[in-house]
Write a protein that holds these residues in place. Structure first.
Motif, mmCIF file in Angstrom:
data_model
loop_
_atom_site.group_PDB
_atom_site.id
_atom_site.type_symbol
_atom_site.label_atom_id
_atom_site.label_comp_id
_atom_site.label_asym_id
_atom_site.label_seq_id
_atom_site.Cartn_x
_atom_site.Cartn_y
_atom_site.Cartn_z
ATOM 1 N N LYS A 1 8.402 7.985 7.190
ATOM 2 C CA LYS A 1 9.101 7.140 7.958
ATOM 3 C C LYS A 1 9.437 5.862 7.374
ATOM 4 C CE LYS A 1 9.686 5.429 12.809
ATOM 5 N NZ LYS A 1 8.947 5.212 14.062
ATOM 6 N N ALA A 2 8.433 5.286 6.693
ATOM 7 C CA ALA A 2 8.730 4.019 6.033
ATOM 8 C C ALA A 2 9.710 4.125 4.878
ATOM 9 C CB ALA A 2 7.369 3.289 5.627
ATOM 10 N N ILE A 3 9.516 5.337 4.221
ATOM 11 C CA ILE A 3 10.461 5.447 3.139
ATOM 12 C C ILE A 3 11.943 5.891 3.576
ATOM 13 C CG2 ILE A 3 10.996 7.257 1.267
ATOM 14 C CD1 ILE A 3 8.112 7.485 0.813
ATOM 15 N N VAL A 4 12.095 6.661 4.669
ATOM 16 C CA VAL A 4 13.294 6.695 5.402
ATOM 17 C C VAL A 4 13.874 5.291 5.892
ATOM 18 C CG1 VAL A 4 14.718 7.519 7.214
ATOM 19 C CG2 VAL A 4 12.910 8.862 6.080
ATOM 20 N N GLU B 1 0.768 -1.113 -0.066
ATOM 21 C CA GLU B 1 -0.070 0.051 -0.024
ATOM 22 C C GLU B 1 0.782 1.342 -0.024
ATOM 23 O OE1 GLU B 1 -3.035 -0.354 3.101
ATOM 24 O OE2 GLU B 1 -3.889 -2.049 2.132
ATOM 25 N N ILE B 2 1.928 1.269 0.719
ATOM 26 C CA ILE B 2 2.960 2.513 0.471
ATOM 27 C C ILE B 2 3.346 2.438 -0.771
ATOM 28 C CG2 ILE B 2 4.806 3.297 1.761
ATOM 29 C CD1 ILE B 2 4.591 1.814 4.200
ATOM 30 N N ASN C 1 -7.336 21.768 -0.173
ATOM 31 C CA ASN C 1 -6.930 21.484 1.282
ATOM 32 C C ASN C 1 -5.927 20.383 1.328
ATOM 33 O OD1 ASN C 1 -8.884 23.282 2.378
ATOM 34 N ND2 ASN C 1 -10.518 21.586 1.494
ATOM 35 N N VAL C 2 -4.862 20.719 1.701
ATOM 36 C CA VAL C 2 -3.543 19.667 1.903
ATOM 37 C C VAL C 2 -3.613 18.976 3.022
ATOM 38 C CG1 VAL C 2 -1.031 19.422 1.512
ATOM 39 C CG2 VAL C 2 -2.337 21.423 0.007
ATOM 40 N N GLU C 3 -3.287 17.814 3.186
ATOM 41 C CA GLU C 3 -3.005 17.193 4.504
ATOM 42 C C GLU C 3 -1.411 16.988 4.372
ATOM 43 O OE1 GLU C 3 -5.188 13.451 5.382
ATOM 44 O OE2 GLU C 3 -6.714 14.423 4.091
ATOM 45 N N ASN C 4 -0.750 17.240 5.564
ATOM 46 C CA ASN C 4 1.052 16.848 5.548
ATOM 47 C C ASN C 4 1.226 16.234 6.866
ATOM 48 O OD1 ASN C 4 3.492 17.646 5.042
ATOM 49 N ND2 ASN C 4 3.420 19.562 6.058
ATOM 50 N N ASN C 5 0.917 16.664 7.768
ATOM 51 C CA ASN C 5 1.525 16.084 9.192
ATOM 52 C C ASN C 5 0.223 15.091 9.749
ATOM 53 O OD1 ASN C 5 4.239 16.370 9.552
ATOM 54 N ND2 ASN C 5 4.009 18.486 10.238
ATOM 55 N N THR C 6 -0.148 14.441 8.940
ATOM 56 C CA THR C 6 -1.023 13.312 9.559
ATOM 57 C C THR C 6 -0.283 12.138 9.977
ATOM 58 O OG1 THR C 6 -1.440 12.306 7.412
ATOM 59 C CG2 THR C 6 -3.074 14.216 8.107
ATOM 60 N N PRO C 7 -0.969 11.393 10.958
ATOM 61 C CA PRO C 7 -0.101 10.114 11.272
ATOM 62 C C PRO C 7 -0.060 9.260 10.014
ATOM 63 C CG PRO C 7 -2.140 10.557 12.711
ATOM 64 C CD PRO C 7 -2.088 11.622 11.632
ATOM 65 N N GLU C 8 -0.911 9.157 9.247
ATOM 66 C CA GLU C 8 -0.858 8.371 8.131
ATOM 67 C C GLU C 8 0.229 8.811 7.250
ATOM 68 O OE1 GLU C 8 -3.679 9.108 4.857
ATOM 69 O OE2 GLU C 8 -3.425 6.887 4.402
ATOM 70 N N LEU C 9 0.386 9.900 7.027
ATOM 71 C CA LEU C 9 1.693 10.458 5.779
ATOM 72 C C LEU C 9 2.906 10.390 6.706
ATOM 73 C CD1 LEU C 9 -0.319 13.628 4.090
ATOM 74 C CD2 LEU C 9 0.627 11.522 3.217
ATOM 75 N N GLN D 1 12.168 9.776 14.321
ATOM 76 C CA GLN D 1 12.505 8.957 15.306
ATOM 77 C C GLN D 1 12.780 7.394 15.011
ATOM 78 O OE1 GLN D 1 10.012 9.908 18.685
ATOM 79 N NE2 GLN D 1 10.612 12.011 18.658
ATOM 80 N N MET D 2 13.324 7.111 13.733
ATOM 81 C CA MET D 2 13.289 5.817 13.248
ATOM 82 C C MET D 2 14.385 4.943 14.423
ATOM 83 S SD MET D 2 15.497 4.623 9.819
ATOM 84 C CE MET D 2 16.849 4.275 10.442
ATOM 85 N N MET D 3 13.948 3.828 14.729
ATOM 86 C CA MET D 3 14.684 2.914 15.576
ATOM 87 C C MET D 3 15.284 1.904 14.815
ATOM 88 S SD MET D 3 14.493 4.862 18.138
ATOM 89 C CE MET D 3 15.191 3.893 19.610
ATOM 90 N N VAL D 4 14.592 0.982 14.217
ATOM 91 C CA VAL D 4 15.076 -0.197 13.711
ATOM 92 C C VAL D 4 13.958 -0.055 12.460
ATOM 93 C CG1 VAL D 4 15.204 -2.802 13.327
ATOM 94 C CG2 VAL D 4 15.413 -1.416 15.757
ATOM 95 N N PRO D 5 14.523 -0.431 11.194
ATOM 96 C CA PRO D 5 13.621 -0.345 10.000
ATOM 97 C C PRO D 5 12.733 -1.433 10.117
ATOM 98 C CG PRO D 5 16.092 -0.266 9.743
ATOM 99 C CD PRO D 5 16.180 -0.551 10.911
ATOM 100 N N ARG D 6 11.661 -1.467 9.537
ATOM 101 C CA ARG D 6 10.805 -2.510 9.448
ATOM 102 C C ARG D 6 11.030 -3.538 8.444
ATOM 103 N NH1 ARG D 6 5.714 1.531 8.368
ATOM 104 N NH2 ARG D 6 7.197 3.083 9.175
#
Ligand SMILES: Cc1cc2nc3c(=O)[nH]c(=O)nc-3n(C[C@H](O)[C@H](O)[C@H](O)COP(=O)(O)O)c2cc1C
Ligand code: SF4
Ligand code: SF4
Ligand code: FES
Lengths: 597, 240
Positions: free
Chosen positions: B85-88, A534-535, B72-80, B118-123
């Motif tokens: 974070k996932a991309i990082v 999904e990402i 209307n732009v969403e920027n700092n939502t938990p989803e985004l 606050q990345m700790m361990v990559p998923r």
């Protein structure tokens, strides 16, 4: 050698826009594009070496080392595997004494794989020096290799020709059309020039209105209304262009191949009608490299149409100038994406562009451009000829007309079927003689994997949209390994890589599926695969990355039990293998690993 | 002058010129949208996707999307934030990033974003891909293990005739960054410095000056990435 290279560069007007053509000619002449050739091209075109190499390395059919005198490219798409590719691979490797990916020491034969070559109805199939060989088996491979050893020309190894224009002197191919059902639009009666003559008397705006009111939606997969696209383009200023998308790269589709073979005039006529509608003078047919065997024939059809004054100057005496040239691809699925197709036609890497601007605003050489599928142009011809009302009587409310389906896989009668939109999967399976069906892959790898419980769904843009690829998967198949893994490996190879999400997540996801297939996966891996897919879908630029997780997500949704049966019932697992990690350093210091449990 | 328009980001009223890229207009309004490939006034690559926002429910890259009136732009939502974070995390597993020994540590945008999210361990499982280092130029190292394929060098580092020093090679899983050995042999000091400065990570390094700025005094050693943009908001209330 240098003189030949300079001659080729000269033949394309020393234009960087024709870099792909230049590289194609070099590859043909020298069986490779060597580093030396790259350097010469770079200095002649005023580019740096990496500029040339970035285009060259993008396409599958350009090589740095010479391919064999006989260059075998065997299709490794899912249906080829289903139809016995492993035997063909084994026989080739045994007889040649090399593995796929290698070349015989004498340089005679090279063996490579390639993605779907548009022959899913007659697999396993291969290109040998761009001649198509279909229905391969051990016996045929033996004959082919023996003929290669004797040094026979590849063309002479084709002894029986297919039906229709496959037997045309300019084609002479063993490919069969396999037209199983001809409908009234694309494969029905057709008289060249009638619709174009009608268009020229109707006026360009009326043509667009007719196509709009017929609700003709793009047949390449996305289903965008063709009339609207033409209208947008007509309103933009500049030298407008008409592109016909004959890249047909979605594994499992081959209906454009049949149209190119049997309805070339109709396709060109449709392009000319579109050209008239939007006010363009030039059209370009983007032909996938795999269909090179049709090029001479297609050039000849163009010439015939020029002679009939259906193309060229002052068409039918109405003061309309329009001509078409053929642009070859060089092996890249993503070039079917319309803006990538334009980039490729400009001699560059086939990377989809960011939008806006859209191609209708800034397309080929930054001019307003429409790109439509082969079948879309053919359908437009019939709409102009018989009118929108006639066309709309067929199909469903939202999807009017007919659709060409390329049906392959586990069925008795693979081939091309022209059906009205709205047919259910059940009806389709009955039509092709398919029994014991596990699933139907609708619209190729980027589409959906439909389970039997949903076989009452309709093939229509509002329910199960399809660019035409329909792969029937029998109960005897290992769905995850034979289908999902094959598809993910395809995307991993074919992502252009310019979105890091599409590039990396396809790699990560392919490995996850591999893990499932090898029985190494654990329960949380399944939800992870879904989330990660999904990402990728949310963050990728073009349709490839937006849909390439579909093989996983749709099988996880519809066949989850197949996955669950293969994963370990554990919540945690370490991916880290200490022995493997230190193996190399142990070797360097010449000491066995000491691992403490 | 261009038409002025109004829009919102996470509910905050913003204004800007129609047609400019959202990421730039947002910055002028004191809203930080993370970027890795974007460089102001250079044709966008849209390759890192870290700037993904949601506009009227659709996911788009803020660096390639022009602002429209009333959107209307969403920027700092938990989803985004989770997507970013996932991309990082994904970038940390697909390349080989050993921050403690990297010349760019503290000046690296990827590392900066790792801290920000606050990345700790990559998923994701590590790929441990092997990539080579190109040290052929007398002025620069190209450390491919750290490249994140942002295309900044490809777009911005050209010689006086417009020839590229850097370009992609291959595609998909075989993609790599490559350097033109012939022209890179004579790259000027200024251009080598520029290449190092625009590279968001430590993939392009100017030889002999990797540690010219001591650790502790680097860009993100004391303030988080994006703080300069958000501070603008604090000092002048978000107005330009
Ligand atoms: C990765 C990818 C591959 C595509 N391949 C093809 C193709 O081979 N043929 C095609 O007609 N459209 C293909 N498309 C769709 C085109 O981008 C475009 O929508 C289409 O050519 C428009 O024509 P149509 O509206 O007549 O369908 C592809 C899209 C993507 C994202
Ligand atoms: S989604 Fe994939 S194929 Fe499409 S532009 Fe991005 S990297 Fe290329
Ligand atoms: S070398 Fe640096 S600037 Fe160039 S693409 Fe890689 S990360 Fe970007
Ligand atoms: S900053 Fe927008 S895609 Fe990289």
């Amino acid at each position: 050698m240098n003189e030949k290279i300079l001659g080729i560069i000269e033949a394309y007007g020393r234009s960087p826009y024709r870099l792909v053509d230049i590289l194609l000619s070099l590859q043909k002449e020298f069986r490779c594009v060597s580093d030396e050739a790259v350097n010469i091209v770079a200095s002649e075109l005023g580019l740096s070496e990496v500029d040339v190499r970035q285009t060259k390395s993008f396409y599958h059919f350009f090589t740095t080392e010479p391919v064999g005198k006989y260059a075998v490219y065997l299709n490794n798409s899912a249906v080829s595997e289903m139809m016995g590719m492993a035997d063909v691979v084994d026989e080739f490797e045994k007889l040649c004494g090399i593995s796929f990916g290698q070349k015989t020491a004498d340089g005679l034969i090279s063996l490579d794989h390639t993605a779907c070559i548009g022959m899913n109805d007659q697999e396993p199939a291969a290109l040998i020096n761009s001649v198509v060989f279909t229905g391969l088996n051990r016996q045929k491979v033996r004959e082919i290799v023996a003929a290669m050893r004797e040094g026979k020309p590849v063309e002479s190894m084709v002894t029986e020709y297919g039906d229709g224009n496959n037997a045309h002197p300019l084609v002479l191919s063993m490919v069969k059309n396999n037209i199983r059902k001809a409908g009234p639009v694309c494969l029905g009666e057709y008289e060249t020039g009638k619709a174009l003559a009608r268009s020229l008397t109707m006026g360009s705006k009326a043509v667009i209105d007719e196509v709009k009111s017929a609700n003709l939606r793009g047949r390449g997969g996305a289903g965008f209304p063709a009339g609207l696209k033409w209208q947008f383009c007509a309103h933009e200023a500049g030298d407008r262009y008409v592109f016909c998308n004959a890249d047909e790269g979605e594994p499992g589709t081959f209906k454009d191949r049949v149209l190119l073979t049997e309805r070339a005039q109709m396709m060109y006529e449709g392009m000319a009608i579109a050209g008239w509608a939007i006010g363009a003078k030039e059209g370009i047919l983007y032909l996938r490299y795999e269909y090179l065997y049709l090029k001479a024939f297609l050039e000849n059809v163009l010439e015939e149409m020029r002679n009939q004054n259906l193309l060229g100057k002052n068409i039918l005496g109405k003061g309309f100038d329009f001509d078409i040239r053929i642009q070859l691809g060089a092996g890249a699925y993503v070039c079917g994406e319309e803006s990538a197709l334009i980039e490729s036609s400009e001699g560059k890497r086939g990377e989809p562009r960011n939008r806006p601007p859209f191609p209708v605003q800034k397309g080929y050489k930054n001019n307003p451009t429409i790109v439509n599928n082969v079948e879309t142009f053919c359908s437009a011809v019939k709409i102009i000829e018989n009118g929108a009302a006639w066309y709309k009587k067929m199909g469903t409310e939202d999807s009017s007309g007919t659709k060409l389906l390329s049906i392959s896989g586990d069925c008795k009668m693979p081939g091309v079927y022209e059906v009205e939109w709205g047919m259910t999967i059940h009806e389709m399976l009955r039509m092709v003689g398919a029994e014991n069906v596990q699933a139907v892959q609708v619209s190729g790898p980027s589409g959906v994997c439909v389970p039997p419980t949903q076989f009452n769904r309709q093939i229509a843009l509002e329910d199960l949209p399809s660019g035409g690829s329909m792969i029937v998967v029998g109960k005897q198949r290992d769905l995850i390994k034979d289908i999902v893994l094959n598809f993910m490996a395809f995307f991993e190879d074919e992502s252009c890589g310019s979105c890091i999400t599409c590039r990396s997540f396809n790699m990560i996801l392919r490995r996850q599926v591999q893990k499932v297939v090898e029985g190494r996966a654990i329960k949380p891996d399944l939800d992870n695969m879904k989330d990660w897919g999904e990402i990728m879908a949310k963050t990728s630029r073009c349709g490839l990355g937006q849909t390439s997780s579909n093989p996983i997500s749709t099988t996880l949704a519809n066949f989850r039990e197949l996955y669950e049966a293969r994963v370990k019932d554990e919540d945690f697992q370490s991916d880290f293998d200490m022995e493997k990690a230190i193996a190399e350093s142990c070797e360097a210091v010449n000491r066995p690993p000491i691992v403490h449990e | 002058m261009s038409e002025k328009i109004k829009f919102t980001i996470d509910g905050k009223q913003c204004e800007g010129e129609k047609g400019r890229y959202l990421v730039d207009v947002a910055a002028e309004n004191g809203v930080y949208i993370p970027v890795l490939c974007h460089w102001k006034d250079v044709i966008p690559a849209g390759s890192c996707r870290i700037c993904t926002v949601k506009i009227n429910g659709r996911f788009v890259a803020a660096c390639t999307t022009p602002v429209e009136d009333g959107c209307n732009v969403e920027n700092n939502t938990p989803e985004l934030q989770d997507i970013r974070k996932a991309i990082v995390e994904m970038l940390f597993v697909e390349g080989n990033h050993f921050c403690p020994s990297c010349e760019k540590s503290g000046d690296c945008d990827l590392q900066g974003l790792g801290y920000l999210y606050q990345m700790m361990v990559p998923r994701f499982p590590y790929a441990f891909e092997r990539r080579e280092l190109d040290a052929s130029s007398p002025k620069i190292f190209l450390e491919k293990n750290r490249c994140i394929f942002c295309k900044r060098c490809v777009r911005m580092i050209k010689d006086e005739k417009g020839k590229s020093y850097f370009a992609f090679k291959g595609r998909g899983k075989d993609l790599e960054i490559s350097m033109d050995k012939t022209i890179a042999a004579n790259i000027s000091d200024e251009l080598a410095q520029k290449a190092m400065d625009i590279c968001p990570v430590g993939a392009i390094l100017k030889k002999e000056v990797g540690f010219a700025t001591p650790i502790g005094q680097r860009k993100y050693d004391n303030v988080p990435i994006g703080a300069d943009i958000e501070n603008l908001q604090k000092t002048n209330g978000g107005k330009k």
